[in-house]
Enzyme design. Structure first.
Site, short mmCIF file in Angstrom:
data_model
loop_
_atom_site.label_atom_id
_atom_site.label_comp_id
_atom_site.label_asym_id
_atom_site.label_seq_id
_atom_site.Cartn_x
_atom_site.Cartn_y
_atom_site.Cartn_z
N VAL A 160 -26.03 2.34 -0.17
CA VAL A 160 -26.22 2.31 -1.52
C VAL A 160 -25.81 2.64 -2.49
O VAL A 160 -26.67 3.45 -3.27
CB VAL A 160 -28.36 1.70 -1.98
CG1 VAL A 160 -28.56 0.64 -1.00
CG2 VAL A 160 -29.14 3.64 -1.03
N GLY A 161 -24.54 3.02 -2.11
CA GLY A 161 -23.84 3.75 -3.28
C GLY A 161 -23.49 3.09 -4.35
O GLY A 161 -24.17 2.12 -4.61
N LYS A 178 0.96 -1.23 0.01
CA LYS A 178 -0.22 0.27 -0.30
C LYS A 178 0.67 0.91 -0.14
O LYS A 178 2.34 0.70 1.00
CB LYS A 178 -0.82 0.32 1.44
CG LYS A 178 -2.37 0.74 1.42
CD LYS A 178 -3.32 -0.09 0.68
CE LYS A 178 -4.06 1.00 0.21
NZ LYS A 178 -5.99 -0.35 0.29
#
Ligand code: NAD
Length: 368
Positions: free
Chosen positions: A182-183, A81
């Protein structure tokens, strides 16, 4: 310096690179956790960390998480990362990201970057001007584009496996599923659930997002905090992290938690155990949401969305394996997932015991 090595030693990190460029203002840290299975892949986060120590802790934690996610997803990738210290709203420039790209290129493929919180496809296109070791590029440039449909299909497959293991059912017809958020991912998850006969209960802070799901698939909207105590079979967190905690777990009436959000357990060990004690089957987040990583990993071999979808469906079998391991060992699913991932890292690592000569420039193996 001892702080850095101490931290690396604690979690088994291989390499940490501090990148600094006075002209562009770049201050970045790249952490490579484990490359036993393959090159370390993980996004580049841009965040206004208050201290360098905070940035280091974050990048080490996130890099390790990627090793486990890649291992459990059966990908030939390791974990890494990067973080760029800065304000994602005000500090972004072409040269900052191109400078970061040059540091990535300098690692010669040991680390492959991608977008993450605070970075976008556009930023990665600047990075790509300086290095080929970048994924998450737009589909117009031959990349994999928005990963959320693939993540959602993977989460849906994982949810079906969880239903099979917990309820002994192959069908979702009539099951009440509460989707929190609810993206991008939540929308597609609702689509798959509705198509398969589940009854949807949804919540979100964004009323437009809610309306879209109600209009497209039909759903009951419930209050933000009501999702925990609602009369549900399945709770699907698809928004924030740490929603499984001391306050919420006692409220749950469902017997399954299966959703795509990252870092769902506030405290991994404690809250996984609390769920187990309450008889709730928890789909480990980094396993059920690994469709996003599967999608970008596909980009490395030449992107094919159909192949990415088929691989994401493999999350069903992956979770079944985790659940049977948890049953055999009598441990939480979180602990079983770690064991499955660590076993793969060990076993694939051992393949390297068989000597293979290096390829020479003619593509043949040298007899060295
Ligand atoms: P998104 O931002 O598109 O969607 C998140 C939704 O959650 C938004 O609609 C937002 O309004 C809503 N939300 C925010 N706070 C909320 C609250 N308190 N209560 C209810 N809803 C709230 O993000 P996404 O890409 O759909 O990702 C969702 C989750 O899945 C994140 O945790 C993300 O890290 C994880 N994830 C996403 C992918 C991917 O492919 N996008 C891959 C792996 C994991």
């Amino acid at each position: 310096m001892s702080v850095v090595f101490e931290s690396m030693n604690k979690r088994g990190h291989e390499e940490v690179v501090f990148c600094h460029d006075q002209d562009t203002g770049l201050k970045a840290i790249i952490a490579i956790h484990n490359t036993t299975i393959g090159p370390a892949l993980g996004g580049c986060r841009m965040w206004n960390y208050e201290t360098e120590a905070e940035a280091l802790t974050d990048v080490l934690r996130l890099a390790r998480g990627m090793s486990y996610k890649a291992a459990i997803a059966g990908l030939n990738l390791g974990g890494g990362k990067a973080v760029i210290i800065g304000n994602a709203k005000t500090d972004k420039t072409e040269t900052l990201f191109r400078s970061f790209g040059r540091f990535v290129e300098g690692l010669s493929g040991r680390y492959i970057t991608a977008e993450d919180v605070g970075t976008s496809v556009k930023d990665m296109e600047w990075v790509r001007m300086e290095t080929k070791y970048v994924t998450g590029i737009s589909r117009a440039l031959g990349g994999s584009g928005d990963p959320s449909p693939v993540t959602a299909l993977g989460a849906f497959s994982g949810l079906k496996a969880t239903v099979k293991h917990q309820l002994g059912k192959d069908s979702l017809v009539g099951l009440k599923v509460g989707v929190q958020g609810v993206g991008h991912v939540g929308y597609y998850l609702c689509k798959y659930l509705a198509e398969n006969g589940a009854k949807l209960f949804i919540t979100d802070i964004d009323t437009e997002a809610l309306k879209r799901v109600v209009d497209d698939f039909g759903a009951d909207v419930i209050g933000l905090d009501d999702i925990y105590s609602a009369d549900l079979d399945i709770y699907a967190p698809c928004a924030l992290g740490a929603t499984l905690n001391d306050d919420t777990i006692p409220q749950l009436k469902c017997s399954i938690v299966a959703g795509a959000a990252n870092n769902q357990l506030k405290d991994d060990t404690k809250h996984a155990q609390m769920l187990k004690d309450r008889g709730i089957l928890y789909a480990p987040d980094y396993a059920i949401n690994s469709g996003g990583l599967i999608n970008v990993a596909n980009e490395i071999e030449g992107y094919n969305r159909e192949r990415a979808f088929r691989q994401a469906e493999g999350i069903y079998d992956m979770l079944m394996k985790i659940y049977s391991q948890a049953d055999i060992d009598g441990v939480t699913t979180h602990e079983a997932a770690s064991k499955v991932a660590e076993q793969r890292m060990r076993e694939v690592g051992k393949l390297k015991n068989v000597y293979l000569p290096k390829k020479n420039v003619m593509g043949r193996r040298d007899n060295a």
